[in-house]
Design an enzyme around this catalytic site. Sequence first.
Site, mmCIF file in Angstrom:
data_model
loop_
_atom_site.group_PDB
_atom_site.id
_atom_site.type_symbol
_atom_site.label_atom_id
_atom_site.label_comp_id
_atom_site.label_asym_id
_atom_site.label_seq_id
_atom_site.Cartn_x
_atom_site.Cartn_y
_atom_site.Cartn_z
ATOM 1 N N ASP A 1 63.992 -5.460 12.792
ATOM 2 C CA ASP A 1 64.831 -6.654 12.844
ATOM 3 C C ASP A 1 65.236 -6.969 11.400
ATOM 4 O O ASP A 1 64.351 -7.075 10.544
ATOM 5 C CB ASP A 1 63.966 -7.817 13.377
ATOM 6 C CG ASP A 1 64.748 -8.799 14.199
ATOM 7 O OD1 ASP A 1 65.950 -8.587 14.378
ATOM 8 O OD2 ASP A 1 64.145 -9.777 14.662
ATOM 9 N N ARG B 1 60.352 -4.890 18.879
ATOM 10 C CA ARG B 1 61.459 -4.110 18.300
ATOM 11 C C ARG B 1 60.970 -3.288 17.117
ATOM 12 O O ARG B 1 60.047 -3.695 16.389
ATOM 13 C CB ARG B 1 62.625 -5.008 17.899
ATOM 14 C CG ARG B 1 62.422 -5.975 16.746
ATOM 15 C CD ARG B 1 61.675 -7.228 17.114
ATOM 16 N NE ARG B 1 62.141 -7.885 18.313
ATOM 17 C CZ ARG B 1 63.125 -8.789 18.333
ATOM 18 N NH1 ARG B 1 63.742 -9.110 17.223
ATOM 19 N NH2 ARG B 1 63.490 -9.364 19.466
ATOM 20 N N ASP C 1 67.484 -9.711 9.265
ATOM 21 C CA ASP C 1 68.254 -10.959 9.369
ATOM 22 C C ASP C 1 68.657 -11.459 7.977
ATOM 23 O O ASP C 1 67.830 -11.459 7.048
ATOM 24 C CB ASP C 1 67.405 -12.063 10.028
ATOM 25 C CG ASP C 1 67.139 -11.789 11.507
ATOM 26 O OD1 ASP C 1 68.069 -11.345 12.195
ATOM 27 O OD2 ASP C 1 65.992 -12.000 11.959
ATOM 28 N N ARG D 1 66.508 0.641 16.933
ATOM 29 C CA ARG D 1 66.510 -0.691 17.531
ATOM 30 C C ARG D 1 67.224 -0.653 18.871
ATOM 31 O O ARG D 1 68.351 -0.156 18.948
ATOM 32 C CB ARG D 1 67.221 -1.690 16.609
ATOM 33 C CG ARG D 1 67.491 -3.056 17.223
ATOM 34 C CD ARG D 1 66.250 -3.879 17.305
ATOM 35 N NE ARG D 1 66.459 -5.154 17.997
ATOM 36 C CZ ARG D 1 66.697 -6.313 17.366
ATOM 37 N NH1 ARG D 1 66.789 -6.333 16.066
ATOM 38 N NH2 ARG D 1 66.832 -7.434 18.049
HETATM 39 C C1 LIG Z 1 60.194 -12.217 19.136
HETATM 40 C C2 LIG Z 1 60.220 -13.015 17.829
HETATM 41 C C3 LIG Z 1 60.821 -14.391 18.048
HETATM 42 N N1 LIG Z 1 58.859 -13.213 17.360
HETATM 43 C C4 LIG Z 1 58.429 -12.820 16.130
HETATM 44 N N2 LIG Z 1 57.144 -13.072 15.752
HETATM 45 C C5 LIG Z 1 56.727 -12.687 14.539
HETATM 46 N N3 LIG Z 1 55.454 -12.954 14.165
HETATM 47 N N4 LIG Z 1 57.558 -12.047 13.661
HETATM 48 C C6 LIG Z 1 58.833 -11.761 13.982
HETATM 49 O O1 LIG Z 1 59.566 -11.169 13.166
HETATM 50 C C7 LIG Z 1 59.323 -12.152 15.262
HETATM 51 N N5 LIG Z 1 60.599 -11.901 15.659
HETATM 52 C C8 LIG Z 1 61.058 -12.284 16.829
HETATM 53 O O2 LIG Z 1 62.315 -12.043 17.171
#
Ligand SMILES: CC1(C)Nc2nc(N)[nH]c(=O)c2N=C1O
Length: 161
Positions: free
Chosen positions: A95, A92, A97, A83
């Site tokens: 991610d 990325r 969260d 990342r």
């Molecule tokens: C760039 C942003 C806002 N868009 C995303 N869009 C989608 N479809 N899925 C994500 O996990 C995701 N994550 C983000 O951080």
Amino acid sequence: MSRAFIALGSNLGEPLDQLQRAAASIDQLSDSAVIQISSAYRSSAVGPGEQPDYLNAVLLLETTLTPMALLTALQEIESAQGRERNLRWGARTLDLDILLYDQQAVDSLHLTIPHPRMKERNFVLYPLLEISQPKLMLPDGAELGTLVAACPLGKLQKTTF
Ligand SMILES: CC1(C)Nc2nc(N)[nH]c(=O)c2N=C1O
């Protein structure tokens, strides 16, 4: 043991492999076990600019790690999988969260629980519903089923994890 719902997302570097590796690493965390993981959901990137479609999933983790310790552990997994935090809304490799942590509300400099944008993200709400139930309640009293009803499925495509 606490129960935490974790959102996984990737749109670079073989996203399905990224999610699978991340889930395995999360399961290896100390005093933690992945209890359930959703299907993977493909969707176009939300946010500015052009970038590859994302693959998203949600998992349920039982853990004794505190919310902050869990955040640190997840950030270490993100870094281990390449990342790079350059663009805020950029593509990325991974991610991770924290969506929910029991019924706790956390609002600190580095961590906000529930995740501040989860209520408007179908790529979070639908996998979360898949591994929980409509009456799952957020700390503010909102029920997951109500949030899902207000958030269109759109072009979200369910695929195998
Ligand atoms: C760039 C942003 C806002 N868009 C995303 N869009 C989608 N479809 N899925 C994500 O996990 C995701 N994550 C983000 O951080």
